[in-house]
Design a protein around this motif. Structure first.
Motif, PDB file in Angstrom:
ATOM      1  N   ASN A  96       0.793  -1.230   0.000  1.00 30.66           N
ATOM      2  CA  ASN A  96       0.000   0.000   0.000  1.00 30.66           C
ATOM      3  C   ASN A  96       0.825   1.279   0.000  1.00 30.66           C
ATOM      4  OD1 ASN A  96       0.977  -0.310   2.554  1.00 30.66           O
ATOM      5  ND2 ASN A  96      -0.963   0.028   3.604  1.00 30.66           N
ATOM      6  N   VAL A  97       2.148   1.205   0.039  1.00 35.15           N
ATOM      7  CA  VAL A  97       2.995   2.394   0.055  1.00 35.15           C
ATOM      8  C   VAL A  97       3.255   2.862  -1.376  1.00 35.15           C
ATOM      9  CG1 VAL A  97       5.247   3.297   0.728  1.00 35.15           C
ATOM     10  CG2 VAL A  97       4.067   1.716   2.214  1.00 35.15           C
ATOM     11  N   LYS A  98       3.077   4.132  -1.609  1.00 40.57           N
ATOM     12  CA  LYS A  98       3.308   4.713  -2.932  1.00 40.57           C
ATOM     13  C   LYS A  98       4.742   5.229  -3.024  1.00 40.57           C
ATOM     14  CE  LYS A  98      -1.492   5.973  -3.810  1.00 40.57           C
ATOM     15  NZ  LYS A  98      -1.954   4.783  -3.214  1.00 40.57           N
ATOM     16  N   PHE A  99       5.336   5.096  -4.226  1.00 40.40           N
ATOM     17  CA  PHE A  99       6.722   5.499  -4.429  1.00 40.40           C
ATOM     18  C   PHE A  99       6.948   6.976  -4.127  1.00 40.40           C
ATOM     19  CE2 PHE A  99       7.014   1.830  -7.644  1.00 40.40           C
ATOM     20  CZ  PHE A  99       7.443   0.947  -6.663  1.00 40.40           C
ATOM     21  N   ASP A 100       5.994   7.836  -4.487  1.00 38.46           N
ATOM     22  CA  ASP A 100       6.139   9.265  -4.210  1.00 38.46           C
ATOM     23  C   ASP A 100       6.223   9.534  -2.711  1.00 38.46           C
ATOM     24  OD1 ASP A 100       6.084   9.820  -6.900  1.00 38.46           O
ATOM     25  OD2 ASP A 100       3.965  10.383  -6.944  1.00 38.46           O
ATOM     26  N   GLU A 101       5.452   8.780  -1.924  1.00 33.19           N
ATOM     27  CA  GLU A 101       5.473   8.940  -0.468  1.00 33.19           C
ATOM     28  C   GLU A 101       6.833   8.537   0.105  1.00 33.19           C
ATOM     29  OE1 GLU A 101       2.257   6.500   0.842  1.00 33.19           O
ATOM     30  OE2 GLU A 101       0.741   8.035   0.453  1.00 33.19           O
ATOM     31  N   ILE A 102       7.418   7.496  -0.456  1.00 30.56           N
ATOM     32  CA  ILE A 102       8.735   7.040   0.005  1.00 30.56           C
ATOM     33  C   ILE A 102       9.775   8.109  -0.286  1.00 30.56           C
ATOM     34  CG2 ILE A 102      10.538   5.305  -0.287  1.00 30.56           C
ATOM     35  CD1 ILE A 102       8.282   3.333  -1.049  1.00 30.56           C
ATOM     36  N   ASN A 103       9.768   8.630  -1.512  1.00 35.10           N
ATOM     37  CA  ASN A 103      10.714   9.674  -1.896  1.00 35.10           C
ATOM     38  C   ASN A 103      10.576  10.890  -0.982  1.00 35.10           C
ATOM     39  OD1 ASN A 103      12.687  11.048  -3.353  1.00 35.10           O
ATOM     40  ND2 ASN A 103      11.234  11.764  -4.889  1.00 35.10           N
ATOM     41  N   LEU A 104       9.349  11.320  -0.724  1.00 34.92           N
ATOM     42  CA  LEU A 104       9.125  12.472   0.152  1.00 34.92           C
ATOM     43  C   LEU A 104       9.599  12.198   1.578  1.00 34.92           C
ATOM     44  CD1 LEU A 104       5.612  13.697  -1.059  1.00 34.92           C
ATOM     45  CD2 LEU A 104       7.830  14.811  -1.415  1.00 34.92           C
TER      46      LEU A 104
ATOM     47  N   PHE B 196      11.839  -0.811  -6.271  1.00 36.80           N
ATOM     48  CA  PHE B 196      11.284  -1.872  -7.087  1.00 36.80           C
ATOM     49  C   PHE B 196       9.844  -2.097  -6.645  1.00 36.80           C
ATOM     50  CE2 PHE B 196      15.847  -2.472  -6.980  1.00 36.80           C
ATOM     51  CZ  PHE B 196      16.154  -2.706  -8.309  1.00 36.80           C
ATOM     52  N   PRO B 197       9.038  -2.841  -7.397  1.00 38.98           N
ATOM     53  CA  PRO B 197       7.632  -3.022  -7.029  1.00 38.98           C
ATOM     54  C   PRO B 197       7.409  -3.574  -5.621  1.00 38.98           C
ATOM     55  CG  PRO B 197       7.978  -3.749  -9.263  1.00 38.98           C
ATOM     56  CD  PRO B 197       9.336  -3.433  -8.700  1.00 38.98           C
ATOM     57  N   ASN B 198       8.294  -4.456  -5.152  1.00 43.61           N
ATOM     58  CA  ASN B 198       8.070  -5.035  -3.825  1.00 43.61           C
ATOM     59  C   ASN B 198       9.241  -4.878  -2.861  1.00 43.61           C
ATOM     60  OD1 ASN B 198       9.756  -6.752  -5.153  1.00 43.61           O
ATOM     61  ND2 ASN B 198       8.652  -8.617  -4.648  1.00 43.61           N
TER      62      ASN B 198
ATOM     63  N   THR C 100       9.537   2.828  14.892  1.00 42.76           N
ATOM     64  CA  THR C 100       8.279   2.364  14.310  1.00 42.76           C
ATOM     65  C   THR C 100       7.525   3.471  13.593  1.00 42.76           C
ATOM     66  OG1 THR C 100       7.191   2.745  16.427  1.00 42.76           O
ATOM     67  CG2 THR C 100       7.982   0.513  15.974  1.00 42.76           C
ATOM     68  N   SER C 101       7.885   4.735  13.813  1.00 38.33           N
ATOM     69  CA  SER C 101       7.097   5.832  13.250  1.00 38.33           C
ATOM     70  C   SER C 101       7.158   5.897  11.725  1.00 38.33           C
ATOM     71  CB  SER C 101       7.553   7.165  13.844  1.00 38.33           C
ATOM     72  OG  SER C 101       8.915   7.369  13.557  1.00 38.33           O
ATOM     73  N   ASP C 102       8.335   5.783  11.136  1.00 40.94           N
ATOM     74  CA  ASP C 102       8.475   5.877   9.685  1.00 40.94           C
ATOM     75  C   ASP C 102       8.805   4.537   9.051  1.00 40.94           C
ATOM     76  OD1 ASP C 102       7.935   8.566   9.610  1.00 40.94           O
ATOM     77  OD2 ASP C 102      10.027   9.147   9.862  1.00 40.94           O
ATOM     78  N   LEU C 103       8.624   3.465   9.780  1.00 40.56           N
ATOM     79  CA  LEU C 103       9.045   2.159   9.287  1.00 40.56           C
ATOM     80  C   LEU C 103       8.372   1.770   7.984  1.00 40.56           C
ATOM     81  CD1 LEU C 103      10.871  -0.202   9.935  1.00 40.56           C
ATOM     82  CD2 LEU C 103       9.000  -1.243  11.174  1.00 40.56           C
ATOM     83  N   LYS C 104       7.110   2.187   7.777  1.00 42.86           N
ATOM     84  CA  LYS C 104       6.445   1.791   6.535  1.00 42.86           C
ATOM     85  C   LYS C 104       7.110   2.419   5.318  1.00 42.86           C
ATOM     86  CE  LYS C 104       2.809   5.277   6.338  1.00 42.86           C
ATOM     87  NZ  LYS C 104       1.383   5.497   6.205  1.00 42.86           N
TER      88      LYS C 104
END
Length: 153
Positions: A38-46, A69-71, A94-98
């Motif tokens: 459920n995590v979007k790549f844009d959210e990870i980059n930000l 990568f996709p997974n 645990t706060s930003d682990l996702k």
């Protein structure tokens, strides 16, 4: 509960070298992690950009590439021990682990690198193309077999 930060002899020596105008010591770390669906790549980059924002680019430079990568993700980071230690602590929280992923495995770590392999830090999304028996990812002409961090035991 956050533990208080203690000053080590290394911290004192690095500060003394910096005051003398000596070159900053850089380290390199590489790690992989499994991404949740459920995590979007844009959210990870930000999230990574937000993580790096408090660091001064002159005193705590950071270089590398984050491959999404996709997974799973592969992150190669070159920076000061201060930035790398902060990232490792953030990955353990645990706060930003996702955003950092699960099943994190450090696959390489090098201290006091003589030269950086990257000129800046960037994030790149890699597209996967399923093939016959294995899923492969094409990155600049190199074929990589898709794997998860659990395969690295």
């Amino acid at each position: 509960m956050d533990l208080p930060t203690r000053t080590s002899m290394l911290d004192v020596m690095l500060e003394r070298l910096q005051k003398q105008g000596k070159q900053t010591i850089l380290n390199r770390v590489a790690y992989v992690a499994t991404l949740s669906a459920n995590v979007k790549f844009d959210e990870i980059n930000l999230a990574y950009e937000k993580f790096f924002k408090p660091f001064n680019a002159e005193s705590d430079p950071y270089f590398g590439i984050l491959l999404l990568f996709p997974n799973c993700l592969l992150h190669l980071l070159e920076s000061t021990p201060k930035v790398i230690n902060a990232l490792l602590k953030a990955m353990n929280s645990t706060s930003d682990l996702k955003y950092f992923g699960t099943g994190i495995r450090v696959i390489a770590s090098t201290e006091d690198i003589q030269q950086t392999a990257f000129q800046s830090w960037s994030c790149q999304v890699m597209q996967a193309n399923p093939t016959e028996d294995t899923q492969e990812v094409s990155a600049t002409g190199v074929q990589l077999s898709a794997c998860s961090p659990s395969d690295l035991h």
